[in-house]
Design a protein around this motif. Structure first.
Motif, mmCIF file in Angstrom:
data_model
loop_
_atom_site.group_PDB
_atom_site.id
_atom_site.type_symbol
_atom_site.label_atom_id
_atom_site.label_comp_id
_atom_site.label_asym_id
_atom_site.label_seq_id
_atom_site.Cartn_x
_atom_site.Cartn_y
_atom_site.Cartn_z
ATOM 1 N N UNK A 1 0.824 -1.208 0.000
ATOM 2 C CA UNK A 1 0.000 0.000 0.000
ATOM 3 C C UNK A 1 0.861 1.262 0.000
ATOM 4 N N UNK A 2 1.928 1.272 0.810
ATOM 5 C CA UNK A 2 2.824 2.432 0.818
ATOM 6 C C UNK A 2 3.459 2.640 -0.554
ATOM 7 N N UNK A 3 3.932 1.550 -1.164
ATOM 8 C CA UNK A 3 4.544 1.661 -2.484
ATOM 9 C C UNK A 3 3.535 2.176 -3.504
ATOM 10 N N UNK A 4 2.294 1.697 -3.414
ATOM 11 C CA UNK A 4 1.242 2.158 -4.320
ATOM 12 C C UNK A 4 0.999 3.658 -4.151
ATOM 13 N N UNK A 5 0.958 4.125 -2.907
ATOM 14 C CA UNK A 5 0.730 5.554 -2.663
ATOM 15 C C UNK A 5 1.882 6.399 -3.201
ATOM 16 N N UNK A 6 3.128 5.927 -3.012
ATOM 17 C CA UNK A 6 4.275 6.649 -3.575
ATOM 18 C C UNK A 6 4.201 6.694 -5.097
ATOM 19 N N UNK A 7 3.880 5.555 -5.714
ATOM 20 C CA UNK A 7 3.793 5.494 -7.176
ATOM 21 C C UNK A 7 2.659 6.353 -7.714
ATOM 22 N N UNK A 8 1.537 6.397 -6.980
ATOM 23 C CA UNK A 8 0.411 7.236 -7.396
ATOM 24 C C UNK A 8 0.793 8.709 -7.334
ATOM 25 N N UNK A 9 1.455 9.112 -6.263
ATOM 26 C CA UNK A 9 1.900 10.502 -6.130
ATOM 27 C C UNK A 9 2.888 10.860 -7.236
ATOM 28 N N UNK B 1 -2.246 6.733 -13.239
ATOM 29 C CA UNK B 1 -1.879 6.037 -11.994
ATOM 30 C C UNK B 1 -1.750 4.529 -12.212
ATOM 31 N N UNK B 2 -0.931 3.869 -11.398
ATOM 32 C CA UNK B 2 -0.787 2.414 -11.504
ATOM 33 C C UNK B 2 -2.038 1.724 -10.961
ATOM 34 N N UNK B 3 -2.260 0.461 -11.317
ATOM 35 C CA UNK B 3 -3.416 -0.250 -10.757
ATOM 36 C C UNK B 3 -3.218 -0.502 -9.261
ATOM 37 N N UNK B 4 -4.325 -0.515 -8.544
ATOM 38 C CA UNK B 4 -4.266 -0.739 -7.101
ATOM 39 C C UNK B 4 -3.794 -2.157 -6.803
ATOM 40 N N UNK B 5 -3.151 -2.361 -5.664
ATOM 41 C CA UNK B 5 -2.711 -3.719 -5.306
ATOM 42 C C UNK B 5 -3.905 -4.673 -5.222
ATOM 43 N N UNK B 6 -3.749 -5.849 -5.811
ATOM 44 C CA UNK B 6 -4.804 -6.848 -5.777
ATOM 45 C C UNK B 6 -5.803 -6.754 -6.907
ATOM 46 N N UNK B 7 -5.631 -5.793 -7.813
ATOM 47 C CA UNK B 7 -6.584 -5.601 -8.896
ATOM 48 C C UNK B 7 -6.635 -6.803 -9.828
ATOM 49 N N UNK B 8 -5.497 -7.381 -10.133
ATOM 50 C CA UNK B 8 -5.432 -8.450 -11.118
ATOM 51 C C UNK B 8 -5.209 -9.827 -10.493
ATOM 52 N N UNK B 9 -5.449 -9.983 -9.205
ATOM 53 C CA UNK B 9 -5.184 -11.252 -8.522
ATOM 54 C C UNK B 9 -6.015 -12.399 -9.090
ATOM 55 N N UNK B 10 -7.301 -12.169 -9.321
ATOM 56 C CA UNK B 10 -8.170 -13.231 -9.823
ATOM 57 C C UNK B 10 -7.738 -13.651 -11.214
ATOM 58 N N UNK B 11 -7.375 -12.689 -12.057
ATOM 59 C CA UNK B 11 -6.933 -13.019 -13.409
ATOM 60 C C UNK B 11 -5.643 -13.841 -13.380
ATOM 61 N N UNK B 12 -4.749 -13.517 -12.468
ATOM 62 C CA UNK B 12 -3.493 -14.272 -12.355
ATOM 63 C C UNK B 12 -3.769 -15.700 -11.898
ATOM 64 N N UNK B 13 -4.656 -15.876 -10.917
ATOM 65 C CA UNK B 13 -4.987 -17.217 -10.448
ATOM 66 C C UNK B 13 -5.648 -18.047 -11.542
#
Length: 72
Positions: free
Chosen positions: A4-12, A21-33
């Motif tokens: 989450x911290x890395x996501x906030x830094x990357x978004x800023x 902005x980059x995709x939020x953490x966990x956005x593509x988890x279901x697709x990867x599984x």
């Protein structure tokens, strides 16, 4: 630092330089599984084994072996 911290830094950073902005953490988890599952099924077919039902067969086999144990 967690995801989450890395996501906030990357978004800023992306907002400050005008990038999307980059995709939020966990956005593509279901697709990867799903992709992992499909890949494993494909490899089973190439190896000449049944593509589906391996988990159900294993659970059924465990259930049957448990019923044959002697009673205490």
């Amino acid at each position: 630092m967690n995801a989450l911290h890395q996501y906030l830094f990357d978004t800023y950073r992306s907002a400050s330089i005008g990038e999307p902005p980059p995709p939020a953490p966990g956005t593509h988890d279901v697709a990867v599984l799903r992709a992992v599952r499909d890949r494993r099924r494909f490899e089973r077919v190439l190896a000449g084994r049944p593509a589906g039902g391996a988990l159900r067969r294993a659970l059924r086999r465990l259930g049957r072996s448990g019923s044959r144990r002697p009673a205490c």
